[in-house]
Design an enzyme around this catalytic site. Structure first.
Site, PDB file in Angstrom:
ATOM      1  N   SER A   1      26.956  29.353  70.456  1.00  0.00           N
ATOM      2  CA  SER A   1      25.550  29.350  70.047  1.00  0.00           C
ATOM      3  C   SER A   1      25.204  30.659  69.349  1.00  0.00           C
ATOM      4  O   SER A   1      25.991  31.609  69.364  1.00  0.00           O
ATOM      5  CB  SER A   1      24.652  29.209  71.274  1.00  0.00           C
ATOM      6  N   LYS A   2      24.030  30.693  68.772  1.00  0.00           N
ATOM      7  CA  LYS A   2      23.574  31.908  68.105  1.00  0.00           C
ATOM      8  C   LYS A   2      23.518  33.049  69.122  1.00  0.00           C
ATOM      9  O   LYS A   2      23.830  34.187  68.813  1.00  0.00           O
ATOM     10  CB  LYS A   2      22.208  31.654  67.475  1.00  0.00           C
ATOM     11  N   ARG A   3      23.107  32.683  70.342  1.00  0.00           N
ATOM     12  CA  ARG A   3      23.006  33.714  71.377  1.00  0.00           C
ATOM     13  C   ARG A   3      24.370  34.357  71.669  1.00  0.00           C
ATOM     14  O   ARG A   3      24.476  35.574  71.826  1.00  0.00           O
ATOM     15  CB  ARG A   3      22.407  33.103  72.651  1.00  0.00           C
TER      16      ARG A   3
ATOM     17  N   ASP B   1      25.192  36.678  68.848  1.00  0.00           N
ATOM     18  CA  ASP B   1      24.416  37.924  68.967  1.00  0.00           C
ATOM     19  C   ASP B   1      25.039  38.832  70.027  1.00  0.00           C
ATOM     20  O   ASP B   1      25.191  40.032  69.814  1.00  0.00           O
ATOM     21  CB  ASP B   1      22.970  37.617  69.367  1.00  0.00           C
TER      22      ASP B   1
END
Ligand code: GLU
Length: 504
Positions: A260-262, A265
């Site tokens: 995921s984007k998380r 990051d």
């Protein structure tokens, strides 16, 4: 003729997994001399984001996986934006209604809610609008014909649902997954046309894949659950289904769960191919391109995320990939997103980039800061830094000391390596090099060796101090090379300043 498509919805930034899907489609088409089509699936008007389509095209272009047919270059099967094909979906929805494979449903949101609550209470195996409960709902199967007519004529909101025959077996044959068998009792009467007159993804996707003569549907695994419905839609419309290949998920670097984007990051790597600015939050997410990943890296890296050539080869150009690619060699298991591999590939492609280009980059960056830099100097910097650079930006960011004298000195190295004898050695070194004219790294080395030998000190005692004085840092590329780039005058100036500044 092989025809494949990449069919993104323009609902935001194109996730890197989407780029992989596009790439696999592209490679398969090229391998077989077929066509790669870009179709924009913009039937969800609520989720549509301005600029998303342009973003998708730019991302594909950047990777070099340019479509043969698309909204911007057209083609014989256009239009390639679903919002421009609404009349076609209406026509085929009508065909399904006429053949009794679909029906109108007038249930209000409240009625649907009541249905859900009831299903939950009865703990029914199928919790959706389906062959099991549709005869209890308000639709053209349960209402009298005149009532249906009057509801339609009075503009009452309705949807069109597929009418699935209960207790039938549906088979999906997938190149990657093999045979997937589902019973229609576990499926629901999905909406085909929404109350806003737009088709849902399912109807539009099938109509377009058929009309665009798509031979292979290569897409993410998240669409596998929809495939049985699609197979039935092809049947009900009297069409042959294309061949399916559902690609494995991209997994977190740890391998547990979907990337995921998380996660990206958290690990400090991008999730979008290009910078993406979220119109709602104004937040800009850095893209792979802007971070310094090269298109060659992306293509090579993404190709190996889920596919393998069956050999030890790891470096592939786009062209080589197209030659080697086979759907059969895509694995079922999810692919761990190993960013270290991407970095390693980027180092490879960075080193393979012509020195003129890399030197030109340094000159450009220097000029932006109003610093002049000769080609020879830029080239020497490239030679010194290339082996320790992952991204092109590293050539500039990690080589600041070639242009600006250090103002700070790495505290740890000062503490451990800056000694009385260091200062003594540096002074002697200055006296040896001060009259040299354009010395090469070798000449500097010769004089450095003489210095340490005379003082019987050994390289390790003086080197770190000299590096501190010249660069302010505790580590870096070949020092003699750095001396040669800085030149005698600048080097002596820096050593003098260090001797004056650094406390013993
Ligand atoms: N519009 C779908 C998506 O956004 C396409 C799925 C498919 O390829 O069938 O992923």
């Amino acid at each position: 003729m092989i025809r494949v498509r990449f069919a993104p919805s323009p609902t935001g930034g194109l996730h890197i997994g989407g780029v992989r899907t596009a790439l696999y489609n592209y490679l398969f088409a090229k391998k077989h001399g077929g066509k790669f089509i870009l179709r924009i699936e913009d039937t969800d008007q609520k989720r549509k984001v301005d600029g998303a389509e342009a973003y998708i095209m730019e991302a594909l272009d950047w990777c070099g996986i340019t479509p043969d047919e698309s909204p911007s270059n057209g083609g014989a099967y256009g239009p390639y934006r679903q919002s421009e094909r609404l009349h076609l979906y209406k026509q085929y929805a009508q065909q399904l209604l006429d053949a009794d494979f679909a029906y109108y449903a007038f249930d209000t949101p409240e009625e649907l809610e009541t249905m859900r609550t009831k299903l939950q209470e009865t703990k029914a195996a199928n919790q959706q609008y389906s062959s099991i409960n549709r005869m209890e709902m308000r639709n053209s199967l349960t209402l009298e014909k005149p009532e249906v007519e009057s509801l339609l004529n009075s503009g009452t909101p309705y949807v069109i649902r597929i009418k699935l025959e209960g207790d039938k077996t549906v088979e999906v044959n997938d190149i990657i997954r093999g045979k997937v068998v589902v019973n229609t009792n576990t499926m629901d009467d999905k909406i085909l046309m929404k109350s806003d007159g737009f088709p849902t993804y399912h109807l539009a996707n099938i109509v377009d894949d058929h009309l665009m003569e798509i031979t292979h549907v290569i897409r993410g695994e998240e669409w596998l659950p929809s495939a049985p419905l699609h197979v039935l839609l092809y049947q009900y419309l009297g069409w042959d289904a294309p061949t399916f290949a559902h690609l494995p998920l991209l997994l977190k670097p740890e391998g547990n769960g979907k990337l995921s984007k998380r996660d990206a990051d958290k690990h400090g790597f991008p999730i979008f191919p290009l910078n993406y600015s979220d119109a709602k939050t104004g937040e800009v997410a850095e893209g792979f391109r802007e971070k310094g990943y090269m298109p060659e890296t992306m293509v090579n890296f993404l190709a190996l995320l889920g596919w393998n050539p069956g050999t030890e080869q790891e470096i592939f150009s786009l062209h080589e990939l197209a030659e080697a690619f086979e759907l059969e060699r895509i694995s079922k298991a999810g692919a761990k997103f190993d960013i270290q591999k991407a970095n390693w590939l980027n180092e490879h492609y960075l080193r393979a980039t012509p020195k003129e280009i890399l030197s030109g980059y340094i000159i450009k960056k220097a000029n932006e800061e109003a610093i002049s830099c000769s080609f020879a100097k830029a080239k020497a910097i490239v030679d010194l830094l290339i082996e320790r650079s992952t991204f092109i930006q590293d050539l500039w960011n990690n080589g600041q000391y070639f242009f600006v004298s250090p103002t700070e000195y790495d505290a740890k190295t000062v503490k451990k390596k800056w000694k009385e004898e260091t200062v003594q050695a540096l002074k002697l070194f200055i006296s040896k090099i001060k009259d040299l004219e354009s010395p090469t790294p070798e000449t500097f080395k010769e004089h450095f060796e003489k210095t340490v030998n005379e003082l019987e000190l050994g390289f390790g005692k003086v080197m770190p101090g000299l590096r501190l004085a010249l660069t302010g840092q505790g580590g870096g590329p070949d020092l003699m090379g750095i001396l040669a780039v800085l030149g005698v005058e600048e080097s002596i100036k820096r050593i003098d300043t260090a001797i004056k500044t650094i406390k013993l």
